[in-house]
Write an enzyme that holds these catalytic residues in place. Structure first.
Site, mmCIF file in Angstrom:
data_model
loop_
_atom_site.group_PDB
_atom_site.id
_atom_site.type_symbol
_atom_site.label_atom_id
_atom_site.label_comp_id
_atom_site.label_asym_id
_atom_site.label_seq_id
_atom_site.Cartn_x
_atom_site.Cartn_y
_atom_site.Cartn_z
ATOM 1 N N CYS A 37 28.987 31.218 50.570
ATOM 2 C CA CYS A 37 30.154 31.885 51.152
ATOM 3 C C CYS A 37 31.350 30.930 51.269
ATOM 4 O O CYS A 37 31.253 29.876 51.904
ATOM 5 C CB CYS A 37 29.762 32.416 52.530
ATOM 6 S SG CYS A 37 31.171 32.986 53.495
ATOM 7 N N TRP B 63 22.017 38.433 54.943
ATOM 8 C CA TRP B 63 21.575 37.035 54.835
ATOM 9 C C TRP B 63 20.237 36.829 55.529
ATOM 10 O O TRP B 63 20.106 37.135 56.714
ATOM 11 C CB TRP B 63 22.599 36.121 55.487
ATOM 12 C CG TRP B 63 23.981 36.195 54.927
ATOM 13 C CD1 TRP B 63 25.085 36.722 55.543
ATOM 14 C CD2 TRP B 63 24.435 35.705 53.656
ATOM 15 N NE1 TRP B 63 26.195 36.593 54.730
ATOM 16 C CE2 TRP B 63 25.824 35.972 53.567
ATOM 17 C CE3 TRP B 63 23.805 35.070 52.577
ATOM 18 C CZ2 TRP B 63 26.584 35.617 52.453
ATOM 19 C CZ3 TRP B 63 24.564 34.723 51.471
ATOM 20 C CH2 TRP B 63 25.934 34.991 51.424
ATOM 21 N N LYS C 287 30.004 43.778 60.932
ATOM 22 C CA LYS C 287 29.220 43.199 59.839
ATOM 23 C C LYS C 287 28.480 41.970 60.350
ATOM 24 O O LYS C 287 28.882 41.356 61.322
ATOM 25 C CB LYS C 287 30.159 42.744 58.715
ATOM 26 C CG LYS C 287 30.870 43.858 58.022
ATOM 27 C CD LYS C 287 31.581 43.328 56.782
ATOM 28 C CE LYS C 287 32.638 42.287 57.098
ATOM 29 N NZ LYS C 287 33.205 41.642 55.920
ATOM 30 N N TYR C 288 27.432 41.609 59.641
ATOM 31 C CA TYR C 288 26.621 40.446 60.042
ATOM 32 C C TYR C 288 26.991 39.293 59.114
ATOM 33 O O TYR C 288 26.281 39.005 58.149
ATOM 34 C CB TYR C 288 25.137 40.796 59.968
ATOM 35 C CG TYR C 288 24.818 42.067 60.726
ATOM 36 C CD1 TYR C 288 24.825 42.081 62.116
ATOM 37 C CD2 TYR C 288 24.566 43.258 60.046
ATOM 38 C CE1 TYR C 288 24.574 43.252 62.817
ATOM 39 C CE2 TYR C 288 24.304 44.433 60.738
ATOM 40 C CZ TYR C 288 24.316 44.419 62.123
ATOM 41 O OH TYR C 288 24.073 45.577 62.811
ATOM 42 N N THR C 289 28.137 38.674 59.419
ATOM 43 C CA THR C 289 28.700 37.692 58.492
ATOM 44 C C THR C 289 28.378 36.251 58.886
ATOM 45 O O THR C 289 28.085 35.940 60.045
ATOM 46 C CB THR C 289 30.237 37.828 58.454
ATOM 47 O OG1 THR C 289 30.730 37.737 59.787
ATOM 48 C CG2 THR C 289 30.662 39.146 57.854
ATOM 49 N N VAL C 290 28.465 35.378 57.892
ATOM 50 C CA VAL C 290 28.522 33.942 58.132
ATOM 51 C C VAL C 290 29.968 33.516 57.871
ATOM 52 O O VAL C 290 30.644 34.183 57.078
ATOM 53 C CB VAL C 290 27.564 33.170 57.190
ATOM 54 C CG1 VAL C 290 26.130 33.371 57.585
ATOM 55 C CG2 VAL C 290 27.784 33.518 55.730
ATOM 56 N N TYR D 52 38.406 38.809 46.003
ATOM 57 C CA TYR D 52 37.538 39.905 46.491
ATOM 58 C C TYR D 52 38.189 41.265 46.223
ATOM 59 O O TYR D 52 37.513 42.235 45.909
ATOM 60 C CB TYR D 52 37.253 39.740 47.990
ATOM 61 C CG TYR D 52 36.191 38.687 48.261
ATOM 62 C CD1 TYR D 52 34.849 39.029 48.348
ATOM 63 C CD2 TYR D 52 36.537 37.350 48.405
ATOM 64 C CE1 TYR D 52 33.879 38.065 48.572
ATOM 65 C CE2 TYR D 52 35.575 36.372 48.628
ATOM 66 C CZ TYR D 52 34.247 36.742 48.707
ATOM 67 O OH TYR D 52 33.282 35.784 48.914
HETATM 68 N N1 LIG Z 1 36.578 36.593 58.400
HETATM 69 C C1 LIG Z 1 35.358 35.991 58.172
HETATM 70 C C2 LIG Z 1 34.756 36.495 56.869
HETATM 71 C C3 LIG Z 1 33.365 36.008 56.674
HETATM 72 C C4 LIG Z 1 32.655 36.789 55.556
HETATM 73 O O1 LIG Z 1 33.169 37.802 55.058
HETATM 74 N N2 LIG Z 1 31.477 36.327 55.158
HETATM 75 C C5 LIG Z 1 30.706 37.031 54.133
HETATM 76 C C6 LIG Z 1 30.096 36.097 53.136
HETATM 77 S S1 LIG Z 1 31.254 35.361 52.064
HETATM 78 C C7 LIG Z 1 29.523 37.709 54.786
HETATM 79 O O2 LIG Z 1 28.798 37.097 55.539
HETATM 80 N N3 LIG Z 1 29.326 38.975 54.473
HETATM 81 C C8 LIG Z 1 28.200 39.719 54.954
HETATM 82 C C9 LIG Z 1 28.381 41.176 54.710
HETATM 83 O O3 LIG Z 1 29.384 41.568 54.135
HETATM 84 O O4 LIG Z 1 27.487 41.917 55.096
HETATM 85 C C10 LIG Z 1 35.551 34.489 58.172
HETATM 86 O O5 LIG Z 1 36.470 34.027 57.500
HETATM 87 O O6 LIG Z 1 34.814 33.816 58.861
#
Ligand SMILES: N[C@@H](CCC(=O)N[C@@H](CS)C(=O)NCC(=O)O)C(=O)O
Length: 384
Positions: free
Chosen positions: A108, A148, A185-188, A251
């Site tokens: 990421c 993830w 969302k479950y983001t990193v 993206y």
């Molecule tokens: N705004 C966030 C965006 C983070 C983000 O979009 N991470 C993506 C990976 S590149 C993610 O974890 N996506 C999980 C998903 O879409 O379910 C940041 O900059 O920290």
């Protein structure tokens, strides 16, 4: 549909009974009546639930692949956890050695910019980190969400480790642990507080600002200031067009579901890349002759460009290697001590090509181009 047919049959037969003035088979008909209404009810749920979810009346597990406007353009939603770590010891989240943990994916770009900061500020002994596995997998048996996952053991997947703090199987579990009614969302990245067992912040642009200044009593590289007061306005302005055109721009190209939004995003992307190329023909870094936050933010997209975005996100009007200044600049940043350890090309490629079946249904990973970013560059011609 079946329910409607069943009830028509019921009404016709009931009509026949009334006509015959008999109650024979009335119970059988009543059964048919109940069954038809159960079928109608389940049918309508099947139609209603996706409709309600689409208009956000109910929340479902979400991912970036769902973030779509009605016109088919990709629209990123904002991060939720926005607490701030402070150098002030009396704050709720004070900067302390060993207290915080950074969950990332090497794949990421947003998480990688946080990891870059850990490395170049010399914070990796004070703030621990764990990377998840590169490829999205099912996070629960009860729904379809893909996200993830941590490996079951530290030997399963080079670079990835199981969750050392909470024993979570995936990033989704961390969000559910931190908040019982989380619906985003479950983001990193996720910046985790070991003491309060809470998510401090999941917005990379804020995490890097905290790493830059708030840990300076702890950081090994205190003197490195990537957001110095005299450059702040310029960095903010640069971040803005680079985010829209390049970081998020790739993206918007890759996730567009209609030709118009795709073409608009490609146009914006290459205008921004051309602008960078021109600036980098005059100076070593994007905001002048000193390294700044804007360079780290630009780098994480550039390093993925030829290996992934050109093919996977259809950003193929021009490759990074066709821009002499941008290409040499990317090598220059890659060679800053600590930076290369934040780049794991194996994870990057396996994630993108393997996690978006709507874009790459068979998950084939292109073999090329396998660029050596540690080869010599020409950026020393500019004074720093
Ligand atoms: N705004 C966030 C965006 C983070 C983000 O979009 N991470 C993506 C990976 S590149 C993610 O974890 N996506 C999980 C998903 O879409 O379910 C940041 O900059 O920290």
């Amino acid at each position: 549909m079946l329910g409607v047919l069943w009830s028509v049959v019921y009404i016709v037969q009931l009509g026949m009974l009334v006509a015959k003035e008999t109650t024979e088979n009335l119970w059988v008909l009543l059964d048919a009546f109940v069954v038809s209404w159960i079928l109608i009810f389940t049918d309508s749920l099947r139609i209603l639930i996706p409709l309600l979810a689409k208009h956000h009346f109910i929340q479902m597990a979400r991912s970036s692949l769902d973030e779509m406007s009605d016109s088919g353009a990709f629209m990123r939603t904002a991060s939720t956890f926005r607490n701030i770590i402070s150098r002030d010891p009396s704050s709720l989240f004070p900067a302390e050695v060993g207290r915080y943990h950074l969950y990332i994916s090497y794949a990421c770009p947003w998480a990688s910019r946080c990891l870059s900061y850990l490395k170049i500020k010399g914070l990796d002994k004070a703030i621990s980190f764990t990377s998840v596995k590169p490829k999205w997998e099912r996070t629960k048996e009860t729904d379809e969400h893909m996200g993830w996952l941590f490996p079951a053991s530290n030997t399963e997947e080079p670079g990835a480790e199981s969750d050392p703090l909470n024993g979570a199987k995936n990033i989704r579990e961390l969000y559910e642990l931190a908040s019982t009614n989380y619906s985003g969302k479950y983001t990193v990245p996720v910046l985790w507080d070991k003491k309060l067992k809470a998510i401090v912040n999941n917005e990379s642009s804020e995490i890097i600002r905290m790493f830059n200044t708030e840990f300076n009593d702890i950081a090994e590289n205190t003197d490195l200031d990537l957001y110095p007061p005299h450059l702040q306005a310029q960095i903010d302005e640069t971040n803005e067009w680079i985010y829209n055109g390049i970081n998020n721009g790739v993206y918007k190209c890759g996730f567009a579901k209609k030709q118009g939004p795709y073409e608009e995003a490609v146009k914006q992307l290459y205008e921004a890349l051309d602008k960078c190329e021109e600036i980098l023909g005059r100076q070593r870094y994007i905001c002048g002759n000193m390294l700044s936050e804007a360079d780290i933010r630009l780098f994480v997209t550039l390093i993925r460009f030829d290996e992934v975005y050109v093919v996977h996100f259809k950003c193929n009007k021009k490759q990074l290697r066709e821009y002499p200044n941008l290409f040499n600049y990317t090598k220059d940043i890659f060679q800053i001590p600590g930076m290369s350890s934040s780049v794991n090309m194996e994870h990057i490629k396996r994630h993108y090509y393997g996690s978006h079946p709507s874009i790459n249904p068979f998950g084939i990973i292109p073999l090329g181009p396998d660029i050596d970013y540690s080869s010599p560059h020409d950026r020393e011609r500019f004074s720093t």
